[in-house]
Enzyme design. Structure first.
Site, PDB file in Angstrom:
ATOM      1  N   ASP A 135      70.216  20.779  41.393  1.00  0.00           N
ATOM      2  CA  ASP A 135      70.804  20.524  42.702  1.00  0.00           C
ATOM      3  C   ASP A 135      71.813  19.386  42.677  1.00  0.00           C
ATOM      4  O   ASP A 135      72.454  19.112  43.692  1.00  0.00           O
ATOM      5  CB  ASP A 135      69.699  20.217  43.719  1.00  0.00           C
ATOM      6  CG  ASP A 135      69.646  21.260  44.821  1.00  0.00           C
ATOM      7  OD1 ASP A 135      70.230  22.342  44.634  1.00  0.00           O
ATOM      8  OD2 ASP A 135      69.038  20.985  45.870  1.00  0.00           O
ATOM      9  N   ASP A 457      56.462  22.645  50.578  1.00  0.00           N
ATOM     10  CA  ASP A 457      55.403  23.345  49.875  1.00  0.00           C
ATOM     11  C   ASP A 457      54.217  23.624  50.801  1.00  0.00           C
ATOM     12  O   ASP A 457      53.727  24.759  50.892  1.00  0.00           O
ATOM     13  CB  ASP A 457      54.957  22.543  48.648  1.00  0.00           C
ATOM     14  CG  ASP A 457      54.816  21.049  48.932  1.00  0.00           C
ATOM     15  OD1 ASP A 457      54.891  20.662  50.110  1.00  0.00           O
ATOM     16  OD2 ASP A 457      54.627  20.275  47.977  1.00  0.00           O
TER      17      ASP A 457
END
Length: 746
Positions: A135, A457
């Site tokens: 990223d 998550d």
């Protein structure tokens, strides 16, 4: 695909015996309720301190109910990978994802070791593909992967030929020299050759990291010229291919840096994971996916087989929507001085959740069914209606290649080996990695990793459980994955703050456990388990009040505990003693020391009154429109235990000028001031009668200072081990303000 035989099951579900622990926990709950009843009955005869204590203890009792519910049915799953090998030709493909975002905070050599350990797992290489999401768009990461792929041609065959157990090179070669008497000459020669090759790889990456530009930006590296971290097109590179589909070869390795534009929200790690899901769906489209953080290397080379036992061995797929392994850390400091290794929490809370609807998704070390990530419900009877072209494009986007692959997965069509010609799919994959691809689709809302929280998550796992899927805890021996825990005060508190923010945000999303329980298929006790973790930030307020309450009583001449000689004093004393003996027993049964138990007790008090407090404030400010959530990457270091042992200061708490240290410093100053009031006789202690403070409040002040001992030592420390003067000034001002307010005439 499912493999299940009643004669030779692939796994066994084993319930833990915890009858004694249940009895103790129910006993603590009874004492807590007794204390609350006593306070309620005597509330009219007491003052403000009694009411505040009642409110705080009501919260503690609520949290304890959640704890008991979560830990009530603890289970383990024992897997039999040797039985799975009978169906080796039928083993399904698996796509493996590695995420990294910053080559400075997450060194490239960490990512390389994680990738190498994945490429060398005991699983047919023609059924594996490894995708690395960068990223940060760093040429250093791509350069490191290119060099690592060359080393993998030596490393992977070596590991499989000699059944090497530890397949992350930096860990394998840190084990000391091999004794020539214990091994064959052939192995010794190869070992030495591989070690030299790894040292050369390590040196190349280290040298490249020191340069402003790691290599010449030509050829495959030309795409990295003139790009900015947050403003660049999609870059997808096939680093290496297993073109011949050799089962014992090296799996595919693909580099991805998704498109970034300044005015487009990229949704942090959740956005990166969704790009990985789409890109891999176009290229290899394996029915199962494994995701790991860049610092979480494979410690058990058979982990894919262990996970497949749990995914393929079920009678009904709804019983294993995803398989989660606990996060275990290597080279952890002795006795866990920062309380961040989470071993006991994962054993008891994780094992307890596994007995309800399954463990939480932890963001790393997790195997997913692709169709579950694509939003499928268990036993979906309307699947045929969802496979039309119009519905697929509305849900998954405009890419014909991807919608075709999604339909293939959703219809549960049998998947074979990974495609041999990976490079031909790169152009189509680049389309689905664009920053505007998700607009008008259900990505991030109903499909993929869910947006709306810094802890994507937990939110994603909650959404999956809310559809009715169960999850399974995979705890093989040795541990499946090992990672590195943050060290020092700032890094640890930053991580805890990020978790607290993300967890609390989930309560205010459409995926709140309350909503999914009433409108979805989240079980009630699973809802309670999620609430236990989601309210970490909210715990900060009663914890903070309770740490200040003894000092408040001493300074103002009041009390919140019964006096010595009063029978009701036995209730809080019994709660204190039984609770801490119970938690100590849990740590000892886990194999940890008394010192580790104490370190965790004091650090969790620190977390709740500092990092979690700031997390709660951050969420409040966000909902008031005064600030936005900032995703803070945790610093990761690759240090050996040898280095840590040599560093005598490795376990010392460190400070910086962050305001996160102000509450802890203020708590210490206020409680020290209260003790000084007693010591110098400015306030008498009424031990047996009267309305003033008793010895119980004095003892509580001492206990609070002991819990915040790191801050007490920081008052006198130097450098990074001392509390900065700016923090001291602010905390002193707050402590004085507290004293002025409580001492002012009513």
């Amino acid at each position: 695909m499912a493999i299940h035989t009643s004669s030779s099951p692939l796994y066994e579900r084993v319930a833990r015996r915890n009858t004694t622990a249940r009895a103790v926990e129910l006993g603590i709950l009874f004492l807590l309720l007794s204390l609350l009843v006593h306070r309620l009955l005597t509330l009219k005869d007491q003052g403000f301190t009694w009411l505040l204590a009642f409110l705080c203890e009501s919260w503690f009792a609520f949290i304890w109910v959640l704890t008991i519910s979560t830990k009530w049915n603890q289970v383990d799953h024992k897997t039999f990978p040797e039985r799975l090998l009978k169906w080796k030709p039928e083993l399904p493909p698996v796509d493996m994802f590695v995420t990294t975002a910053d080559p400075v905070l997450e060194p490239a050599i960490l990512t390389v070791n994680t990738v190498l350990s994945l490429l060398a797992v005991d699983y047919p290489a023609d059924r594996l593909a490894c995708y690395v999401s960068d990223d940060g768009g760093s040429p250093l990461i791509f350069y490191s992967l290119v060099e690592a792929s060359k080393f993998a041609e030596l490393w992977v065959p070596f590991c499989k030929k000699y059944c090497v157990h530890v397949r992350a090179p930096f860990r394998y070669f840190s084990g000391g020299p091999i004794s020539p008497q214990d091994v064959a000459p052939e192995f010794l020669q190869e070992w030495a050759r591989i070690k030299v090759a790894y040292e050369q790889l390590n040196q190349k990456i280290d040298n490249a990291a020191k340069r402003s530009i790691p290599c010449e930006l030509t050829g495959d590296f030309a795409d990295f010229s003139k790009i900015e971290r947050t403003n660049h097109p999609t870059i997808i590179k096939v680093v290496s291919e297993n073109k011949e589909a050799v089962p014992n070869g090296v799996p595919h390795l693909i580099y991805i840096s998704r498109e970034k534009r300044p005015k487009r929200h990229h949704h942090f790690k959740a956005g990166a994971m969704n790009v990985l899901a789409r890109v891999s769906g176009v290229i290899t489209n394996a029915p199962f996916m494994l995701n790991v953080d860049c610092d979480m290397y494979v410690n058990n080379p058979q982990i894919v087989l262990h996970a497949m036992c749990l995914l393929l061995g079920v009678i009904n797929e709804r019983d294993s929507g995803f398989v989660q392994s606990p996060q275990i850390f290597y080279d952890g400091l002795k006795d866990d001085p920062f309380g961040n290794q989470l071993g006991v929490l994962q054993k008891y809370i994780g094992g307890g959740a596994a007995g309800i609807q399954g463990p939480f998704y932890g963001g790393t070390g997790c195997f997913h069914r692709r169709k579950v990530i694509y939003g499928l419900w268990p036993d979906d009877k309307e699947i045929n209606g969802k496979l039309s072209k119009e519905v697929l494009q509305k849900t998954y986007g405009s890419s014909m290649e991807f919608t075709k692959s999604a339909a293939h997965v959703l219809s549960s069509s049998k998947s074979g080996s990974s495609p041999q010609d990976v490079s031909s799919s790169v152009e189509a994959a680049s389309l689905v990695a664009g920053c505007g691809y998700e607009y008008g689709t259900q990505w991030g809302t109903e499909v993929g990793w869910i947006y709306g929280s810094a802890t994507e998550d937990i939110l994603t796992g909650l959404t999956i459980h809310g559809r009715g899927w169960r999850s399974v805890y995979c705890t093989p021996t040795p541990h499946a994955f090992l990672g590195c825990a943050p060290s020092g005060g700032p890094a640890t508190l930053t991580q805890q703050k990020r978790w607290a923010i993300g967890l609390l945000e989930i309560l205010f999303t459409p995926k709140s456990p309350f909503i999914l329980t009433f409108k979805g298929k989240l079980r009630f006790r699973q809802c309670l388990a999620y609430i236990w973790v989601l309210v970490w930030a909210l715990r900060s307020v009663p914890e903070l009040c309770y740490t200040i309450l003894p000092a408040y009583c001493i300074i103002t001449g009041s009390h919140f505990l019964p006096k010595i000689g009063e029978p009701t004093l036995l209730i809080p004393v019994a709660i204190f003693i039984i609770y801490y003996l119970h938690t100590l027993n849990e740590y000892l049964r886990t194999g940890l020391s008394i010192q580790a138990w104490w370190n965790n007790q004091r650090m969790w008090r620190v977390y709740s009154t500092t990092a979690w407090l700031f997390g709660a404030f951050s969420v409040v400010l966000k909902h008031l429109g005064l600030s936005d959530t900032v995703f803070e990457i945790t610093q990761k270091d690759q240090e050996s235990s040898e280095n840590n042992d040599k560093n005598t200061n490795a376990g010392r708490f460190t400070f910086d000028e962050s305001p996160i240290f102000i509450p802890g410093t203020t708590i210490v100053l206020v409680n020290l001031a209260a003790l000084a009031v007693v010591l110098f006789g400015w306030r008498s202690v009424e031990a047996h009668s009267g309305v003033g403070p008793g010895w119980a409040e004095v003892i509580c002040c001492v206990v609070v200072v002991a819990f915040f001992w790191a801050f007490f030592k920081g008052l006198f420390g130097k450098g990074k081990y001392g509390i900065p003067s700016s923090t001291m000034y602010k905390s002193t001002a707050l402590a004085l303000l507290f004293g002025i307010i409580v001492c002012s005439p009513k």
